[in-house]
Design a protein around this motif. Structure first.
Motif, PDB file in Angstrom:
ATOM      1  N   LEU A  76       0.679  -1.271  -0.070  1.00  0.00           N
ATOM      2  CA  LEU A  76      -0.073  -0.167   0.036  1.00  0.00           C
ATOM      3  C   LEU A  76       0.851   1.249  -0.017  1.00  0.00           C
ATOM      4  CD1 LEU A  76      -2.556  -1.022   2.842  1.00  0.00           C
ATOM      5  CD2 LEU A  76      -2.871  -1.434   0.189  1.00  0.00           C
ATOM      6  N   SER A  77       0.513   2.162  -0.635  1.00  0.00           N
ATOM      7  CA  SER A  77       1.154   3.490  -0.847  1.00  0.00           C
ATOM      8  C   SER A  77       0.953   4.303   0.562  1.00  0.00           C
ATOM      9  CB  SER A  77       0.628   4.427  -1.864  1.00  0.00           C
ATOM     10  OG  SER A  77      -0.913   4.651  -1.285  1.00  0.00           O
ATOM     11  N   SER A  78      -0.053   3.985   1.343  1.00  0.00           N
ATOM     12  CA  SER A  78      -0.173   4.627   2.633  1.00  0.00           C
ATOM     13  C   SER A  78       1.027   3.959   3.919  1.00  0.00           C
ATOM     14  CB  SER A  78      -1.710   4.338   3.136  1.00  0.00           C
ATOM     15  OG  SER A  78      -1.756   3.009   3.447  1.00  0.00           O
ATOM     16  N   VAL A  79       1.640   2.824   3.516  1.00  0.00           N
ATOM     17  CA  VAL A  79       2.436   2.209   4.018  1.00  0.00           C
ATOM     18  C   VAL A  79       3.922   2.604   3.580  1.00  0.00           C
ATOM     19  CG1 VAL A  79       3.570  -0.223   5.158  1.00  0.00           C
ATOM     20  CG2 VAL A  79       1.022   0.406   4.867  1.00  0.00           C
ATOM     21  N   THR A  80       3.891   2.563   2.340  1.00  0.00           N
ATOM     22  CA  THR A  80       5.470   2.407   1.684  1.00  0.00           C
ATOM     23  C   THR A  80       5.675   4.195   1.704  1.00  0.00           C
ATOM     24  OG1 THR A  80       4.591   2.735  -0.522  1.00  0.00           O
ATOM     25  CG2 THR A  80       5.017   0.503   0.332  1.00  0.00           C
ATOM     26  N   GLY A  81       4.758   4.909   1.311  1.00  0.00           N
ATOM     27  CA  GLY A  81       5.168   6.363   1.303  1.00  0.00           C
ATOM     28  C   GLY A  81       5.308   6.723  -0.181  1.00  0.00           C
ATOM     29  N   TYR A  82       5.207   5.766  -1.277  1.00  0.00           N
ATOM     30  CA  TYR A  82       5.197   5.914  -2.529  1.00  0.00           C
ATOM     31  C   TYR A  82       3.915   5.622  -3.125  1.00  0.00           C
ATOM     32  CZ  TYR A  82      10.230   5.831  -1.452  1.00  0.00           C
ATOM     33  OH  TYR A  82      11.396   5.770  -0.950  1.00  0.00           O
ATOM     34  N   ARG A  83       3.542   6.291  -4.167  1.00  0.00           N
ATOM     35  CA  ARG A  83       2.352   5.950  -4.982  1.00  0.00           C
ATOM     36  C   ARG A  83       2.859   5.592  -6.510  1.00  0.00           C
ATOM     37  NH1 ARG A  83      -2.287   7.633  -2.942  1.00  0.00           N
ATOM     38  NH2 ARG A  83      -3.326   8.026  -4.823  1.00  0.00           N
ATOM     39  N   LYS A  84       1.779   4.629  -6.938  1.00  0.00           N
ATOM     40  CA  LYS A  84       2.008   4.288  -8.327  1.00  0.00           C
ATOM     41  C   LYS A  84       1.816   5.650  -9.219  1.00  0.00           C
ATOM     42  CE  LYS A  84      -1.475   1.550  -8.202  1.00  0.00           C
ATOM     43  NZ  LYS A  84      -2.473   0.591  -8.558  1.00  0.00           N
ATOM     44  N   PRO A  85       2.695   5.903 -10.076  1.00  0.00           N
ATOM     45  CA  PRO A  85       3.657   4.774 -10.765  1.00  0.00           C
ATOM     46  C   PRO A  85       5.249   4.896 -10.240  1.00  0.00           C
ATOM     47  CG  PRO A  85       3.447   6.750 -12.126  1.00  0.00           C
ATOM     48  CD  PRO A  85       2.608   7.071 -10.918  1.00  0.00           C
ATOM     49  N   HIS A  86       5.242   5.526  -9.035  1.00  0.00           N
ATOM     50  CA  HIS A  86       6.771   5.525  -8.637  1.00  0.00           C
ATOM     51  C   HIS A  86       7.321   3.954  -8.435  1.00  0.00           C
ATOM     52  CE1 HIS A  86      10.133   6.326  -6.080  1.00  0.00           C
ATOM     53  NE2 HIS A  86       9.833   7.754  -6.375  1.00  0.00           N
ATOM     54  N   PRO A  87       8.598   4.071  -9.042  1.00  0.00           N
ATOM     55  CA  PRO A  87       9.135   2.694  -9.055  1.00  0.00           C
ATOM     56  C   PRO A  87       9.281   2.052  -7.678  1.00  0.00           C
ATOM     57  CG  PRO A  87      10.598   4.398 -10.100  1.00  0.00           C
ATOM     58  CD  PRO A  87       9.457   5.052  -9.713  1.00  0.00           C
ATOM     59  N   SER A  88       9.670   2.801  -6.702  1.00  0.00           N
ATOM     60  CA  SER A  88       9.992   2.228  -5.283  1.00  0.00           C
ATOM     61  C   SER A  88       8.479   1.088  -4.729  1.00  0.00           C
ATOM     62  CB  SER A  88      10.228   3.466  -4.274  1.00  0.00           C
ATOM     63  OG  SER A  88      11.392   3.997  -4.763  1.00  0.00           O
ATOM     64  N   ILE A  89       7.372   1.736  -4.894  1.00  0.00           N
ATOM     65  CA  ILE A  89       6.293   0.849  -4.498  1.00  0.00           C
ATOM     66  C   ILE A  89       6.420  -0.411  -5.308  1.00  0.00           C
ATOM     67  CG2 ILE A  89       4.359   1.677  -6.166  1.00  0.00           C
ATOM     68  CD1 ILE A  89       2.561   1.483  -4.007  1.00  0.00           C
ATOM     69  N   PHE A  90       6.591  -0.396  -6.519  1.00  0.00           N
ATOM     70  CA  PHE A  90       6.700  -1.767  -7.236  1.00  0.00           C
ATOM     71  C   PHE A  90       7.848  -2.502  -6.926  1.00  0.00           C
ATOM     72  CE2 PHE A  90       4.322   0.882 -10.083  1.00  0.00           C
ATOM     73  CZ  PHE A  90       3.571   0.295 -10.638  1.00  0.00           C
ATOM     74  N   GLN A  91       9.015  -1.855  -6.271  1.00  0.00           N
ATOM     75  CA  GLN A  91      10.342  -2.652  -5.899  1.00  0.00           C
ATOM     76  C   GLN A  91      10.204  -3.169  -4.607  1.00  0.00           C
ATOM     77  OE1 GLN A  91      12.895   0.642  -6.243  1.00  0.00           O
ATOM     78  NE2 GLN A  91      13.689   0.263  -8.313  1.00  0.00           N
ATOM     79  N   ILE A  92       9.474  -2.368  -3.892  1.00  0.00           N
ATOM     80  CA  ILE A  92       8.994  -2.957  -2.559  1.00  0.00           C
ATOM     81  C   ILE A  92       7.934  -4.271  -2.647  1.00  0.00           C
ATOM     82  CG2 ILE A  92       7.599  -2.499  -0.457  1.00  0.00           C
ATOM     83  CD1 ILE A  92       8.650   0.267  -0.666  1.00  0.00           C
ATOM     84  N   SER A  93       7.116  -4.181  -3.515  1.00  0.00           N
ATOM     85  CA  SER A  93       6.224  -5.387  -3.818  1.00  0.00           C
ATOM     86  C   SER A  93       6.945  -6.533  -4.072  1.00  0.00           C
ATOM     87  CB  SER A  93       4.912  -5.086  -4.545  1.00  0.00           C
ATOM     88  OG  SER A  93       4.090  -6.168  -4.837  1.00  0.00           O
ATOM     89  N   LEU A  94       7.715  -6.472  -5.215  1.00  0.00           N
ATOM     90  CA  LEU A  94       8.485  -7.367  -5.792  1.00  0.00           C
ATOM     91  C   LEU A  94       9.567  -8.177  -4.800  1.00  0.00           C
ATOM     92  CD1 LEU A  94       9.781  -5.446  -9.179  1.00  0.00           C
ATOM     93  CD2 LEU A  94       8.342  -7.742  -8.973  1.00  0.00           C
ATOM     94  N   ARG A  95       9.915  -7.326  -3.987  1.00  0.00           N
ATOM     95  CA  ARG A  95      10.895  -7.883  -3.080  1.00  0.00           C
ATOM     96  C   ARG A  95      10.108  -8.490  -1.878  1.00  0.00           C
ATOM     97  NH1 ARG A  95      13.638  -3.562  -2.227  1.00  0.00           N
ATOM     98  NH2 ARG A  95      12.389  -2.334  -0.739  1.00  0.00           N
ATOM     99  N   GLN A  96       8.842  -8.109  -1.697  1.00  0.00           N
ATOM    100  CA  GLN A  96       8.112  -9.077  -0.551  1.00  0.00           C
ATOM    101  C   GLN A  96       7.541 -10.279  -1.106  1.00  0.00           C
ATOM    102  OE1 GLN A  96       6.527  -5.096   1.979  1.00  0.00           O
ATOM    103  NE2 GLN A  96       5.117  -6.049   0.435  1.00  0.00           N
ATOM    104  N   MET A  97       7.372 -10.155  -2.633  1.00  0.00           N
ATOM    105  CA  MET A  97       6.921 -11.424  -3.173  1.00  0.00           C
ATOM    106  C   MET A  97       8.103 -12.396  -3.852  1.00  0.00           C
ATOM    107  SD  MET A  97       3.497 -11.494  -3.655  1.00  0.00           S
ATOM    108  CE  MET A  97       3.339 -12.292  -5.130  1.00  0.00           C
ATOM    109  N   GLN A  98       9.457 -11.776  -3.429  1.00  0.00           N
ATOM    110  CA  GLN A  98      10.664 -12.462  -3.789  1.00  0.00           C
ATOM    111  C   GLN A  98      10.469 -12.696  -5.303  1.00  0.00           C
ATOM    112  OE1 GLN A  98      11.144 -15.699  -1.210  1.00  0.00           O
ATOM    113  NE2 GLN A  98      11.394 -14.534   0.563  1.00  0.00           N
ATOM    114  N   ALA A  99      10.289 -11.888  -6.363  1.00  0.00           N
ATOM    115  CA  ALA A  99      10.090 -11.897  -7.648  1.00  0.00           C
ATOM    116  C   ALA A  99      10.774 -11.067  -8.385  1.00  0.00           C
ATOM    117  CB  ALA A  99       8.509 -11.701  -7.971  1.00  0.00           C
TER     118      ALA A  99
END
Length: 173
Positions: A76-99
């Protein structure tokens, strides 16, 4: 202002939740549960990336719809501090999914947030669920960013991903 942080956080969460339900009407698209079930059965790992002001509303909605258990991760952007389309929110999700991004297909309804973010992160596929609302949100968006595939109904996703996987297997032979 020397305010009690815990009390302020509680009020802010309630206000964010009220804002979400007041200004956004959400309802589950047709055949979502069946599609998620089929994707899980075929071995796909599912996650959610959402721009939201609230810490809990996405979880509440997923629970209300009865689909929370299909998702291994909710970023969630409210947790990460980044909103789509910012790359960091995608990077965080990828890291959590180990993908790795090239192994992932991203499905979203807006070009301006979902498709641009997935393309910039080099996801294997960026798929748009087309709707009247997404067309309104994307008016004036840079035409350089286009989805790899467009679906109108969620069940179309299963066939598209399977066809894509078949084509990749043939290419590797």
């Amino acid at each position: 202002f020397n305010l009690n942080r815990e009390k302020l956080q509680e009020v802010a969460e309630r206000l964010a939740g009220m804002w979400e339900v007041t200004y956004y009407h959400r309802e589950l698209r047709p055949k979502v549960k069946e599609t998620l079930e089929e994707l899980k059965k075929r071995g796909y790992h599912l996650g959610v990336i959402s721009n939201t002001a609230s810490l809990y509303s996405v979880f509440d909605v997923l629970e209300q719809y009865g689909i929370r258990d299909y998702f291994e991760d909710v970023t969630l952007s409210s947790v990460t501090g980044y909103r789509k389309p910012h790359p960091s929110i995608f990077q965080i999700s990828l890291r959590q999914m180990q993908a790795k991004p090239e192994e992932c297909a991203y499905v979203g309804d807006t070009i301006s947030r979902d498709i641009i973010g997935a393309k910039r992160m080099h996801f294997g596929a960026a798929i748009q669920i087309q709707s009247f609302l997404s067309a309104q949100k994307d008016a004036g968006v840079d035409a350089a960013y286009q989805p790899d595939h467009i679906i109108r109904e969620l069940p179309e996703l299963v066939d598209y991903l399977e066809e894509r996987n078949r084509a990749e297997r043939l290419t590797m032979q």
